[in-house]
Motif scaffolding. Structure first.
Motif, PDB file in Angstrom:
ATOM      1  N   THR A 191       0.831  -1.200   0.000  1.00 25.99           N
ATOM      2  CA  THR A 191       0.000   0.000   0.000  1.00 25.99           C
ATOM      3  C   THR A 191       0.870   1.257   0.000  1.00 25.99           C
ATOM      4  OG1 THR A 191      -0.103   0.165   2.410  1.00 25.99           O
ATOM      5  CG2 THR A 191      -1.747  -1.244   1.330  1.00 25.99           C
ATOM      6  N   SER A 192       0.250   2.381  -0.349  1.00 22.00           N
ATOM      7  CA  SER A 192       0.986   3.655  -0.367  1.00 22.00           C
ATOM      8  C   SER A 192       1.384   4.085   1.040  1.00 22.00           C
ATOM      9  CB  SER A 192       0.125   4.742  -1.014  1.00 22.00           C
ATOM     10  OG  SER A 192      -1.073   4.934  -0.277  1.00 22.00           O
ATOM     11  N   TRP A 193       0.664   3.578   2.046  1.00 24.49           N
ATOM     12  CA  TRP A 193       0.959   3.966   3.420  1.00 24.49           C
ATOM     13  C   TRP A 193       2.300   3.425   3.893  1.00 24.49           C
ATOM     14  CZ3 TRP A 193      -2.032   7.310   6.169  1.00 24.49           C
ATOM     15  CH2 TRP A 193      -3.268   7.634   5.592  1.00 24.49           C
ATOM     16  N   ALA A 194       2.747   2.332   3.310  1.00 24.43           N
ATOM     17  CA  ALA A 194       4.035   1.753   3.699  1.00 24.43           C
ATOM     18  C   ALA A 194       5.197   2.658   3.325  1.00 24.43           C
ATOM     19  CB  ALA A 194       4.201   0.377   3.062  1.00 24.43           C
ATOM     20  N   SER A 195       4.992   3.549   2.335  1.00 25.57           N
ATOM     21  CA  SER A 195       6.048   4.481   1.948  1.00 25.57           C
ATOM     22  C   SER A 195       6.038   5.744   2.817  1.00 25.57           C
ATOM     23  CB  SER A 195       5.883   4.873   0.476  1.00 25.57           C
ATOM     24  OG  SER A 195       4.634   5.511   0.265  1.00 25.57           O
ATOM     25  N   ARG A 196       4.952   5.948   3.554  1.00 23.80           N
ATOM     26  CA  ARG A 196       4.842   7.143   4.396  1.00 23.80           C
ATOM     27  C   ARG A 196       5.316   6.891   5.824  1.00 23.80           C
ATOM     28  NH1 ARG A 196      -1.301   9.132   2.923  1.00 23.80           N
ATOM     29  NH2 ARG A 196      -1.224   8.664   0.689  1.00 23.80           N
ATOM     30  N   LEU A 202       3.407   0.670  11.309  1.00 14.43           N
ATOM     31  CA  LEU A 202       2.098   0.661  10.648  1.00 14.43           C
ATOM     32  C   LEU A 202       1.344  -0.627  10.965  1.00 14.43           C
ATOM     33  CD1 LEU A 202       0.461   2.446   8.637  1.00 14.43           C
ATOM     34  CD2 LEU A 202       1.401   1.036   6.802  1.00 14.43           C
ATOM     35  N   ALA A 203       2.070  -1.754  10.957  1.00 18.27           N
ATOM     36  CA  ALA A 203       1.436  -3.042  11.264  1.00 18.27           C
ATOM     37  C   ALA A 203       0.982  -3.098  12.721  1.00 18.27           C
ATOM     38  CB  ALA A 203       2.412  -4.178  10.965  1.00 18.27           C
ATOM     39  N   LEU A 204       1.798  -2.577  13.633  1.00 18.04           N
ATOM     40  CA  LEU A 204       1.433  -2.563  15.051  1.00 18.04           C
ATOM     41  C   LEU A 204       0.165  -1.740  15.279  1.00 18.04           C
ATOM     42  CD1 LEU A 204       4.952  -2.026  16.688  1.00 18.04           C
ATOM     43  CD2 LEU A 204       3.666  -4.159  16.581  1.00 18.04           C
ATOM     44  N   GLU A 216      -6.082  10.615   5.766  1.00 15.70           N
ATOM     45  CA  GLU A 216      -5.312  11.461   4.852  1.00 15.70           C
ATOM     46  C   GLU A 216      -5.467  12.908   5.298  1.00 15.70           C
ATOM     47  OE1 GLU A 216      -2.688  11.742   1.847  1.00 15.70           O
ATOM     48  OE2 GLU A 216      -3.907   9.934   1.871  1.00 15.70           O
ATOM     49  N   TRP A 217      -4.362  13.538   5.674  1.00  8.73           N
ATOM     50  CA  TRP A 217      -4.404  14.914   6.170  1.00  8.73           C
ATOM     51  C   TRP A 217      -3.627  15.845   5.249  1.00  8.73           C
ATOM     52  CZ3 TRP A 217      -6.929  16.455  10.705  1.00  8.73           C
ATOM     53  CH2 TRP A 217      -7.441  15.422  11.479  1.00  8.73           C
ATOM     54  N   LYS A 218      -4.072  17.094   5.185  1.00 12.01           N
ATOM     55  CA  LYS A 218      -3.376  18.113   4.404  1.00 12.01           C
ATOM     56  C   LYS A 218      -2.907  19.206   5.357  1.00 12.01           C
ATOM     57  CE  LYS A 218      -3.999  21.546   0.747  1.00 12.01           C
ATOM     58  NZ  LYS A 218      -4.964  22.185  -0.181  1.00 12.01           N
ATOM     59  N   SER A 219      -1.628  19.564   5.239  1.00 12.62           N
ATOM     60  CA  SER A 219      -1.059  20.592   6.105  1.00 12.62           C
ATOM     61  C   SER A 219      -1.347  21.970   5.536  1.00 12.62           C
ATOM     62  CB  SER A 219       0.452  20.391   6.247  1.00 12.62           C
ATOM     63  OG  SER A 219       1.011  21.413   7.029  1.00 12.62           O
ATOM     64  N   ILE A 220      -1.738  22.907   6.420  1.00 20.15           N
ATOM     65  CA  ILE A 220      -2.013  24.287   6.016  1.00 20.15           C
ATOM     66  C   ILE A 220      -0.951  25.167   6.650  1.00 20.15           C
ATOM     67  CG2 ILE A 220      -3.689  26.171   6.055  1.00 20.15           C
ATOM     68  CD1 ILE A 220      -5.861  24.091   6.432  1.00 20.15           C
ATOM     69  N   ALA A 221      -0.198  25.872   5.828  1.00 15.60           N
ATOM     70  CA  ALA A 221       0.885  26.712   6.338  1.00 15.60           C
ATOM     71  C   ALA A 221       0.310  27.892   7.107  1.00 15.60           C
ATOM     72  CB  ALA A 221       1.752  27.214   5.188  1.00 15.60           C
ATOM     73  N   PRO A 222       0.856  28.204   8.289  1.00 10.42           N
ATOM     74  CA  PRO A 222       0.360  29.352   9.060  1.00 10.42           C
ATOM     75  C   PRO A 222       0.760  30.660   8.408  1.00 10.42           C
ATOM     76  CG  PRO A 222       2.298  28.428  10.116  1.00 10.42           C
ATOM     77  CD  PRO A 222       1.956  27.513   8.964  1.00 10.42           C
ATOM     78  N   ALA A 223      -0.020  31.688   8.677  1.00 11.44           N
ATOM     79  CA  ALA A 223       0.289  33.006   8.129  1.00 11.44           C
ATOM     80  C   ALA A 223       1.534  33.560   8.798  1.00 11.44           C
ATOM     81  CB  ALA A 223      -0.884  33.955   8.348  1.00 11.44           C
ATOM     82  N   LYS A 224       2.384  34.181   8.008  1.00 14.07           N
ATOM     83  CA  LYS A 224       3.612  34.776   8.536  1.00 14.07           C
ATOM     84  C   LYS A 224       3.277  36.007   9.369  1.00 14.07           C
ATOM     85  CE  LYS A 224       6.658  32.082   6.476  1.00 14.07           C
ATOM     86  NZ  LYS A 224       7.640  31.293   7.215  1.00 14.07           N
ATOM     87  N   SER A 225       3.971  36.153  10.457  1.00 15.26           N
ATOM     88  CA  SER A 225       3.732  37.308  11.331  1.00 15.26           C
ATOM     89  C   SER A 225       5.030  38.055  11.534  1.00 15.26           C
ATOM     90  CB  SER A 225       3.170  36.850  12.682  1.00 15.26           C
ATOM     91  OG  SER A 225       3.050  37.943  13.550  1.00 15.26           O
ATOM     92  N   SER A 226       5.014  39.334  11.234  1.00 14.25           N
ATOM     93  CA  SER A 226       6.236  40.131  11.355  1.00 14.25           C
ATOM     94  C   SER A 226       6.582  40.437  12.803  1.00 14.25           C
ATOM     95  CB  SER A 226       6.073  41.452  10.585  1.00 14.25           C
ATOM     96  OG  SER A 226       4.966  42.173  11.101  1.00 14.25           O
ATOM     97  N   SER A 227       5.590  40.376  13.688  1.00 20.06           N
ATOM     98  CA  SER A 227       5.827  40.701  15.107  1.00 20.06           C
ATOM     99  C   SER A 227       5.847  39.447  15.957  1.00 20.06           C
ATOM    100  CB  SER A 227       4.737  41.655  15.609  1.00 20.06           C
ATOM    101  OG  SER A 227       3.471  41.057  15.476  1.00 20.06           O
ATOM    102  N   ARG A 228       6.403  38.384  15.412  1.00 21.88           N
ATOM    103  CA  ARG A 228       6.345  37.088  16.075  1.00 21.88           C
ATOM    104  C   ARG A 228       6.988  37.105  17.450  1.00 21.88           C
ATOM    105  NH1 ARG A 228       7.810  31.326  13.302  1.00 21.88           N
ATOM    106  NH2 ARG A 228       7.796  30.084  15.172  1.00 21.88           N
ATOM    107  N   VAL A 248     -10.544   9.323   4.432  1.00 28.92           N
ATOM    108  CA  VAL A 248     -10.193   8.167   5.253  1.00 28.92           C
ATOM    109  C   VAL A 248     -10.166   6.937   4.353  1.00 28.92           C
ATOM    110  CG1 VAL A 248     -10.836   6.732   7.216  1.00 28.92           C
ATOM    111  CG2 VAL A 248     -11.242   9.199   7.297  1.00 28.92           C
ATOM    112  N   THR A 249      -9.018   6.273   4.317  1.00 33.11           N
ATOM    113  CA  THR A 249      -8.836   5.096   3.470  1.00 33.11           C
ATOM    114  C   THR A 249      -8.962   3.824   4.307  1.00 33.11           C
ATOM    115  OG1 THR A 249      -7.290   6.350   2.100  1.00 33.11           O
ATOM    116  CG2 THR A 249      -7.295   3.951   1.828  1.00 33.11           C
TER     117      THR A 249
END
Length: 696
Positions: A191-196, A202-204, A216-228, A248-249
């Protein structure tokens, strides 16, 4: 390069993180979680490194928020290397997390912390043999003394820079279990999950029916803050990593899992079997790298705990320690507070004199003297109290005593139907209700968290105690003042106990969760570990004083100065007080007190600044705000004010924090209404009981 710092609670992770990042760190919350997130940028050999201090956790299952956050970060962000902190004095339990990490991340460096404490306890760790047994790099460190921290980081950078992943040793599971793992691996390896993810992990997790596997999750980049770097650590959520669930697979192996379940191998059975195998493996390899010497006398921790955890002496010792903290915060700091007040008065006079030389208008002189310096100066006068309290708190926390206080407090908390960790949260609120509310994160049960959150505002924080101590000193000098202060704290504690029993019914909390807490070894904190968090929290308060409280002082000055040329009770502030007078009249309050109570909701520090302006106490006046109040209030009315002030809504920041931590507008509103109603009911009872007894 991204490096994740992982370890059990109380292993010294924060010490290492603070030593490496210094001021280049950001503190907030993980997206969607009430778990603290720390990240910092460091530079080594012209390379930028992001160091992530993951929450302290005992395992990488998916039950507590700390476990979920730590595992999700390693899974989704795939750091270049994991720095695994291990308490050398309790190495057997700590290695369980390390074995789980090695199944999930191939690049791991072990930092053996508290080597000095382990040695004093008769534990000898042979680091080279440990590294050989697990086939990983191990570094000896004593984080509290700054020993080995740079070597720990250097090894992490070296391992993270390798072209190929190092081969780590695998936990040998019993044959029957190993066969089941291999069968699941055969189904998943195509499966494709074995490469991730690592195939064995994964078996455990598939055998444990872990819900994470297959999502299956997608990462959303946070907004840049100049006054971090300017964010306030106590309240800012930070630019947390955010994810969206895409799909969900359904992974293969369902038929195999059904067959195993018919044999009695349920989800829980697999989890217990895997955990048992890991601990058996640790027990087998432990003699290769650890020896336990027989001590001729008890360790320092054992000797101290014999008294500190005693059911007879433990509570008196705790009372003495807390009394010392409050004594140093409110009495020993008085000369420093007076010095701050005099300095503010001197600066005010100097600035006003300069402005008079250039013929500045009178309203500007009044704004600076009677608005800004009378307001903010009144607040800054008790900054020494806050700093000393935070210093003591940091010392007690880092030394290992606060964990014992929570253990002792568990007996009292259980009488109220609360968890022992609630005691830690309530004690934290004496410093500030915001971190006190955030400290409820240590409670696993959501209902325990909610009840403790709702009780927190009944604990008077340092700003409230500072105002209260100023008023008490004016109306009840000498020994009477100490008795009055103790009576107020007694009322607070009594209402916490009564409210806890009531809140349990309102929240419908029926079961009491067990209290299990690790007691770390005692050690003497370094000056850095005490001063750094003290400065961080005090700076946060000072920042508020020069921004929010400054703005509030200017607003109050404007309300009390316009229209110009009229008496105070005819100004905008006076009219506002007139509208509120009907609420305060049954409690004996004049309109000034009601206006101060309203503005005190924004921040308790503004109460003194508001009273200072409304009672016309300039920054260079000879009398204090509290002394000016004595001409307008009787001792009974002053005591009634203290009761109401101590109990009503703490501040806007605490309300916002309650909403963020509970995620419920309904419960936040209930908490605000409860505090408001309770404070005025108690004020009415105190005032009329005093009148009935002949007090005025």
């Amino acid at each position: 390069m991204k490096i994740a710092l992982v370890g059990n609670p109380n292993v010294g992770k924060s010490t290492v993180f603070n030593a490496l990042t210094g001021s280049n760190q950001q503190v907030g919350n993980w997206a969607g979680k009430t778990v603290e997130r720390k990240s910092g940028i460091i530079y080594r050999d012209n390379r930028e490194i992001e160091l992530i201090d993951l929450p302290g956790t005992y395992s990488l299952t998916a039950y507590t928020q700390e476990e979920i956050v730590t595992r999700e970060y390693i899974l989704r962000e795939k750091p270049d290397v994991v720095m695994a902190m291990v308490d050398a004095s309790n190495i057997e339990r700590n290695l369980y997390l390390v074995l789980q990490l090695l199944e999930l991340a191939p690049r791991v460096v072990i930092g053996l912390n508290m080597m000095d404490l382990a040695k004093s306890g008769g534990i000898i760790i042979h680091t080279a043999e440990l590294a050989k047994a697990l086939n990983v790099t191990a570094v000896e460190i004593v984080a509290a003394k700054g020993i080995g921290i740079e070597e720990f980081l250097s090894e992490a950078i070296r391992i993270g820079s390798l072209e190929n992943d190092p081969l780590t040793s695998e936990v040998p599971y019993p044959d029957e279990l190993e066969q089941k793992i291999q069968a699941m691996e055969d189904l998943l390896k195509k499966t494709s999950w074995a490469s991730r993810y690592p195939l064995r992990w994964l078996a455990l997790k598939r055998l444990e029916r872990d819900p994470e596997v297959g999502q299956e999750w997608k990462s959303i980049a946070p907004a840049k803050s100049s006054s971090r770097k300017d964010h306030e650590s106590c309240c800012d959520p930070g630019d947390a990593l955010k994810y969206e669930l895409q799909e969900v697979t359904e992974l293969p192996g369902e038929d195999l899992l059904q067959a195993y379940e018919e044999e009695g191998w349920t989800k829980d059975h697999f989890e217990m079997a895997f955990a048992d195998a890991k601990y058996r493996y640790i027990s087998r390899i432990l003699p290769k790298f650890m020896t336990q010497e027989t001590l001729k006398r008890p360790t320092r921790t054992d000797s101290l705990d014999r008294w500190i955890l005693s059911p007879v002496w433990g509570y008196p010792i705790m009372i003495v320690i807390l009394a010392l903290v409050f004594w140093a915060s409110f009495i020993a700091s008085a000369p420093l507070g007076e010095a701050v007040s005099q300095s503010m008065a001197w600066v005010s006079d100097l600035l006003v004199n300069v402005l008079q030389l250039i013929h500045a208008p009178d309203f500007l002189l009044s704004l600076i003297r009677d608005g800004i310096f009378a307001g903010v100066g009144a607040v800054l006068a008790f900054v020494p109290q806050i700093a000393i309290f935070f210093a003591f708190f940091s010392f007690l926390q880092d030394s290992g005593y606060l964990a014992r206080a929570a253990f002792l407090g568990d007996r009292l908390m259980q009488l109220m139907g609360l968890h022992g960790k609630s005691f830690f949260s309530l004690v934290s609120s004496f410093g500030c209700n915001v971190p006190g509310i955030m400290a409820t994160r240590t409670l696993e049960d959501p209902k325990d968290r909610l009840v403790t959150m709702l009780l927190n505002p009944l604990i008077p924080c340092v700003p409230r105690l500072g105002v209260m101590s100023a008023v008490v000193a004016a109306f009840f000098p000498g020994t009477r003042g100490a008795i009055i202060m103790l009576s107020l704290l007694f009322i607070s504690m009594l209402l916490v106990m009564i409210s806890a029993l009531l809140m349990r019914r309102v929240v419908n909390q029926k079961e009491r969760s067990a209290f299990v807490m690790e007691l770390p070894l005692y050690h003497l904190p370094t000056l850095r570990n005490v001063l750094w968090p003290t400065w961080h929290k005090t700076y946060s308060f000072l920042k508020r004083a020069w921004t929010f409280i400054l703005a509030a002082s200017i607003v109050v000055w404007m309300l009390s100065s316009f229209p110009q040329g009229v008496s105070m009770d005819l100004t905008w502030a006076g009219k506002m007080g007139g509208w509120l007078a009907f609420i305060g009249r049954p409690l004996g309050f004049d309109w000034r007190i009601m206006v101060a109570i309203v503005f005190g909701f924004t921040a308790k520090e503004t109460t003194l600044s508001t009273l200072g302006i409304l009672y016309g106490v300039a920054a260079n006046a000879s009398q204090s705000i509290a002394q000016a109040m004595t001409g307008a209030m009787s001792p009974l009315r002053a005591y009634t004010f203290l009761v109401v002030y101590m109990l009503y809504i703490p501040c806007l920041a605490s309300v916002v924090t309650t909403y963020k931590e509970s995620g419920s507008l309904r419960w936040t509103g209930f908490g605000v209404a409860y505090n408001l109603i309770l404070s005025f009911i108690m004020g009415w009872i105190v005032f009329h009981a005093g009148l009935a007894l002949g007090f005025r």
